[in-house]
Design an enzyme around this catalytic site. Structure first.
Site, PDB file in Angstrom:
ATOM      1  N   THR A 543     -54.863  24.354 -80.424  1.00  0.00           N
ATOM      2  CA  THR A 543     -53.858  24.398 -79.376  1.00  0.00           C
ATOM      3  C   THR A 543     -52.488  24.488 -80.012  1.00  0.00           C
ATOM      4  O   THR A 543     -52.247  23.888 -81.069  1.00  0.00           O
ATOM      5  CB  THR A 543     -53.920  23.148 -78.485  1.00  0.00           C
ATOM      6  N   ASP A 664     -39.092  27.834 -86.023  1.00  0.00           N
ATOM      7  CA  ASP A 664     -40.157  26.826 -85.924  1.00  0.00           C
ATOM      8  C   ASP A 664     -41.113  26.936 -87.106  1.00  0.00           C
ATOM      9  O   ASP A 664     -42.333  26.955 -86.943  1.00  0.00           O
ATOM     10  CB  ASP A 664     -40.914  26.979 -84.606  1.00  0.00           C
TER      11      ASP A 664
END
Length: 842
Positions: A543, A664
C-alpha cells in the site's frame, strides 16, 4: 644499565609526546605509568603524523610490561621486539600496517596477552608454541586471510581466543579442541566452511562462550558436540548453513546456558520436548529463520528466566499454551510469520515485563485480550495479518506505554471511539471491518494508509455552514475538470504506439480509457478485473500514500504492477490530482533507474496505473527483514545509492522540458527488481520546476526524510530532494533509519561516532579496498547532503559525478574513521564531482 633519567631522555627523543612539558616527570605524562622506583611499566600512545616507532628505544625501558600502540604503527614496529619482559601487547593500526614482524614470535615469549587490530595479509603461521604463557589472544577486526594455523592448538594455557571479523577460510581445525583451559572462543564473521567436528568441544570443560556465527558452516549440529562437563553459557551458531534437526538432548544438561542463537540456518523438524532442562537459566533464545515445524513444546514455556524469545519465519503451528503466562521475565516475543492459530491466551497479560509482542502473519483468531492495553511496559504490539475479530479494546487507545500498534488485515469490527485521545506514535488499523468516523485530529497525525479499507471510514463532516457551497462545487467542478483533463491527456499524451510507431488501438468501454504503451492487442477494464480477481487481497503486494499495489498477469502473459486508487480516495480531488500528476511526470521522463510506466486506466469505478513489476518490493521492506537485508551486500547497497543519485541528477538537471523535484524521496519509494537494482518510484507529489518562478507549493513528503527548511518555507527546489537522498543513503548503509545519527550531527561535530559503528551489523565488515572506498564515498556524500543550510548542500549532479570520479585512495582502516573526519573531507570529495563538470555548471 638504564636509569630513570635515561628512560626520561628516551621518551623525549621518541617524539611521541610533542606537546608535553618535558621538564616534568615522565611518570606524570598521559599514557605512562611507573612503579615505585620511577621505572616505566605501562605505555599507551597514539602514533600519528610523521612520528615513527623507530625513534623509540624500547631497550632502555627494561621494566615495561604493558604496551598499547595505536595509529600509524607501520614504521619501526620491529622495535617492540627489544622488550623481552613484555607481558601485554596491543597493536591497533589505523592504516594497512602490513604483516607482523617475525621477531614478535621469537623474542616476546613472555607475553600473556596479545591484541592485534588493523593488520593485513595471511594469518601469521609462525611458531605459536613459543608463547608458552599466553592467556589471551585477540586477533579480531583484521584482514587476515587463509586457514587457521594448527599451531594455535599448542597454546595450552590460553583462556580466551578471538579470531572474529577476518577473512579466514577452511574448516575449524580439530586442534582447537586441545585448548582445554579455554573459557571463550570467538570465530565469528569469517568464511569458515565444512562441518563442525563432532567432539570438538567435548574436552573444553571451562568453555563459557562459543561464537561460530556468520560463517559458511554446513552439515548437522553434532549431538556429541559437548560432553556433560562442557557447558557453555553463551552459544551462537547463527548465520551459517547448518541443516537437519536439533539434537534432542544436546542442551538438556546445560543448566548454565544463558544465550542460544541458532537463527538463519536451515534447521528442520520439531523442537524436541527434551531440549532443555527445567533448571536451564536460558535468558535469550533465537530460532528464527529456519524450517522448524510442529507445535511449540511445553519446554519453551518452562524457561522461567527467559527475556528474549524469537521464533520468527518458521513453520510452527498449533495454538499457544496458557503456560505462556509463566514467562514473567519475558521482554521480547516474536512469533511472526508462522502458522500458529487459535485464540491468544488471556494469560499473556501475566507477562508483566513484556515490551514487544509480534504475532504478525499467522492465523490467530478471536478477540484481542483487553488486558494488553494495561501492560505498563508494552511499547510495541504487532498483531497484523491474522484473523482477530471483535472490537479494539478501549484500553489499547488509553495505553500510556504503547508507541507502536499494528492491527491491519484482521477482521476487527465496531467503532474506534478511543482513537481521538490516544497518544500512540505509530498506528495501522487498515483493512478491517471497523466503522468510522475517524477523528479529524487522527487524520492529521497519522498517514492515510493507517485507515485504508475500513468498513465505512470517513473523516469528520465539514461544518454545516459550508455544506451548501461545497455541495455544488464537489459535484460540478470535478466533473468539468475531469472531462477537460481526459480530453487533453488522451489527445496529447496517451496515444500509445505500436512497434512500428503507429498509434496502437486501446480498449475502451462505456467511455472509459484503458491505455497500455506497446501492448500487443486490445485490453479493457474487465481484463484488469479478471487479472486480479476483482482486486482480491491475495494479489495485493503493498500500500502507498494514496493507493494499493497489485500483482497482475495480463492476457498476453505479461506480469505488471497495478497501482490502484481506493474508491473513496479516487473521489477526493487531491488524490485525483496526484494520480494525474504521476501520469504526467512519468510520460515526460525516461531513465534506467526510474520506474517504467506501461499505461493507465481511467474508469468510473476506479483509476490505476500500470507499472513494471518490482519483484523485491521497497528498499524499506528489504532493509527491515533480516533474511532479505543480508542479500544486500555492500556492493549492492552502493549500487542502490549510486543508481538513486543518477536518477535524481537526471530529474534535476537533464529532463527535456523542466527540472523535476520528486518531493518524496524515501526508502519506501525506492523499489528493487529481482536483481536488487534500484528504481525511483511514486511521483504523485512530484513537481515540474519553473526556473523563472518562486515555485511555492504545499509541503509534501514522508516524515523522517523531509528537509528541515520545509517546516518554515513552502518553496520548491531541488535541495529538499538532496536532503532526502542523504537520509536514504545513510539508511541504506546502516540498515535502519538514521534518526540517532542525524540528531547527533545536528548537535555538533561527530568526533566520537565511528563509521564502522553505524554500518549495518548484519553484514560482515567490508574488507576489500574497493568496498571500503565506495562505502566511505557514500557516507561522505550522505553527510554533505544532510547539511542544515540548503545552499551548502551539493547538487545531485555533483553527487552523481562524484561516483563516476571516485578514485581516491584510502589510507586508514574503516574501523578508525569517524564521521567528523568524513565531514571535514566533504568539500574535497564534492570537488571531485565539480572538476568533472562543464565550467558553466560549476
Amino acid at each position: 644499565m638504564s636509569s630513570p633519567a635515561m628512560e626520561h631522555e628516551a621518551l623525549v627523543r621518541s617524539g611521541c609526546w610533542p606537546y608535553i612539558n618535558h621538564s616534568s616527570s615522565h611518570c606524570l605524562w598521559p599514557g605512562i605509568s611507573c612503579n615505585d622506583a620511577g621505572r616505566v611499566t605501562f605505555i599507551s600512545i597514539y602514533i600519528f603524523g610523521e612520528v615513527s616507532l623507530g625513534g623509540m628505544h624500547f631497550s632502555l625501558l627494561p621494566s615495561l610490561d604493558t604496551l598499547m600502540l595505536s595509529g600509524t604503527i607501520d614504521r619501526g614496529i620491529e622495535n617492540i621486539c627489544s622488550v623481552p619482559r613484555l607481558k601485554s601487547l596491543e597493536l591497533s593500526a589505523s592504516n594497512p600496517a602490513g604483516e607482523l614482524p617475525s621477531c614478535i614470535f621469537s623474542n616476546l615469549t613472555n607475553l600473556k596477552e596479545l591484541y592485534i587490530r588493523g593488520i593485513t595479509g595471511r594469518f601469521p603461521g609462525e611458531n605459536w608454541s613459543s608463547f608458552r604463557d599466553l592467556r589471551t589472544l585477540d586477533i579480531s577486526y583484521n584482514n587476515f586471510m587463509g586457514p587457521i594455523p594448527l599451531g594455535l592448538g599448542s597454546l595450552s594455557r590460553l583462556i580466551s581466543l578471538s579470531l572474529s571479523w577476518n577473512g579466514l577460510t577452511g574448516s575449524v581445525p580439530r586442534e582447537i579442541g586441545n585448548l582445554t583451559n579455554l573459557k571463550a572462543l570467538d570465530l565469528s564473521h569469517n568464511a569458515l566452511s565444512g562441518s563442525i567436528p563432532p567432539t570438538l568441544f567435548s574436552s573444553m570443560t571451562m568453555l563459557g562462550h562459543l561464537d561460530l556465527s556468520f560463517n559458511a558452516l554446513s552439515g548437522s549440529i553434532p549431538p556429541t558436540l559437548f560432553s556433560s562437563a562442557a557447558m557453555p553459557g553463551h552459544l551462537d551458531l547463527s548465520n551459517n548453513a547448518l541443516s537437519g534437526s536439533i539434537p534432542p538432548t544436546l542442551f538438556s544438561s546445560m543448566t548454565m546456558l544463558g544465550h542460544l542463537d541458532l537463527s538463519f540456518n536451515a534447521l528442520s523438524g520439531s523442537i524436541p520436548p527434551t531440549l532443555f532442562s527445567s533448571r536451564t537459566t536460558l535468558v535469550y533464545l533465537d530460532l528464527s529463520y529456519n524450517n522448524l515445524s510442529g507445535p511449540i513444546p511445553m519446554v519453551v514455556w518452562e524457561l522461567a528466566m527467559l527475556e528474549t524469545l524469537v521464533m520468527r519465519r518458521n513453520k510452527f503451528h498449533g495454538s499457544l499454551a496458557t503456560e505462556i503466562g509463566k514467562l514473567a521475565r519475558l521482554k521480547y516475543l516474536d512469533l511472526g510469520f508462522n502458522v500458529l492459530s487459535g485464540y491468544l491466551p488471556v494469560s499473556i497479560i501475566s507477562v508483566i515485563s513484556l515490551e514487544w509482542l509480534n504475532l504478525t502473519s499467522n492465523y490467530f483468531s478471536g478477540p484481542i485480550p483487553p488486558g494488553l492495553g494495561e501492560m505498563k511496559n508494552l511499547y510495541g504490539l504487532d498483531m497484523s495479518i491474522n484473523g482477530f475479530s471483535g472490537p479494539i479494546p478501549l484500553q489499547l487507545w488509553n495505553s500510556l506505554s504503547l508507541d507502536h500498534l499494528d492491527l491491519h488485515n484482521n477482521s476487527l469490527s465496531g467503532g474506534i471511539p478511543g482513537l481521538e485521545i490516544c497518544q500512540i506514535g505509530f498506528i495501522n488499523i487498515s483493512y478491517n471491518q471497523l466503522i468510522g468516523p475517524v477523528p479529524a485530529r487522527s487524520i492529521s497525525l497519522y498517514p492515510s494508509s493507517a485507515f485504508l479499507g475500513l468498513g465505512q471510514q470517513k473523516v469528520d463532516p465539514i461544518p454545516a455552514r459550508r455544506d451548501e457551497i461545497l455541495r455544488y462545487a464537489v459535484i460540478f467542478f470535478p466533473l468539468v475538470l475531469i472531462i477537460a483533463v481526459l480530453s487533453f491527456l488522451r489527445r496529447r499524451f496517451f496515444v500509445p504506439l505500436a512497434a512500428n510507431g503507429d498509434p496502437l488501438e486501446t480498449g475502451t468501454k462505456n467511455g472509459d480509457i484503458v491505455s497500455l504503451w506497446n501492448y500487443d492487442g486490445t485490453i479493457a477494464f474487465e481484463d484488469m478485473i479478471a487479472a486480479t480477481d476483482g482486486f482480491d487481497l491475495k494479489y495485493c503486494i503493498g500500500t502507498g500514500g494514496y493507493g494499493s499495489v497489485y500483482r497482475a498477469q495480463l492476457p498476453n502473459g505479461m506480469v505488471v504492477a497495478l497501482k490502484k486508487l481506493h474508491r473513496y480516495e479516487a473521489e477526493e480531488p487531491v488524490f485525483d490530482r496526484s494520480f494525474r500528476n504521476e501520469v504526467r511526470v512519468l510520460t515526460e521522463i525516461r531513465h534506467r533507474s526510474i520506474i517504467r510506466l506501461y499505461g493507465f486506466c481511467l474508469h468510473r469505478r476506479c483509476m490505476f496505473l500500470v507499472y513494471e513489476l518490482m519483484e523485491r518490493g521497497s528498499l524499506f521492506y528489504v532493509l527491515r527483514i533480516d533474511a532479505e537485508s543480508v542479500e544486500l551486500d555492500w556492493e549492492k547497497r552502493v549500487d542502490i545509492i549510486r543508481d538513486t543519485a543518477h536518477a535524481l541528477s537526471y530529474l534535476h538537471h537533464d529532463c527535456i522540458l523542466k527540472p523535476v523535484v520528486h518531493r518524496d524521496i524515501s526508502s519506501n519509494n525506492i523499489l528493487l527488481n529481482d536483481e536488487l537494482r534500484a528504481f525511483v518510484s511514486d511521483f504523485g507529489t512530484a513537481r515540474l520546476v519553473n526556473p523563472d518562478s518562486s515555485n511555492f507549493t504545499a509541503p509534501a513528503g514522508t516524515i523522517g526524510y523531509i528537509a528541515p527548511e520545509v517546516a518554515y518555507t513552502m518553496a520548491v527546489n531541488e535541495k529538499s530532494d538532496v536532503y532526502s537522498f542523504g537520509v536514504v543513503a545513510l539508511e541504506t548503509l546502516m540498515g535502519k533509519h538514521p534518526t540517532d545519527v542525524i540528531s547527533a550531527l545536528s548537535t555538533g561535530p561527530a568526533d566520537d561516532i565511528h563509521l564502522a559503528e553505524i554500518l549495518d551489523p548484519r553484514l560482515p565488515c567490508p574488507r576489500s579496498s574497493s568496498s571500503i572506498r565506495n562505502i566511505i564515498l557514500c557516507a561522505t556524500l550522505a553527510l554533505a547532503c544532510l547539511r542544515a543550510r540548503p545552499q551548502t548542500r551539493p547538487s545531485m549532479k555533483q553527487v552523481s559525478t562524484a561516483f563516476l570520479s571516485n578514485r581516491r585512495s584510502i589510507s586508514d582502516p574503516i574501523q578508525t574513521i569517524t564521521l567528523r573526519q568524513l565531514q571535514m573531507n566533504v568539500d574535497s570529495v564534492v570537488k571531485c564531482g565539480l572538476d568533472d563538470l562543464p565550467e558553466e555548471e560549476v
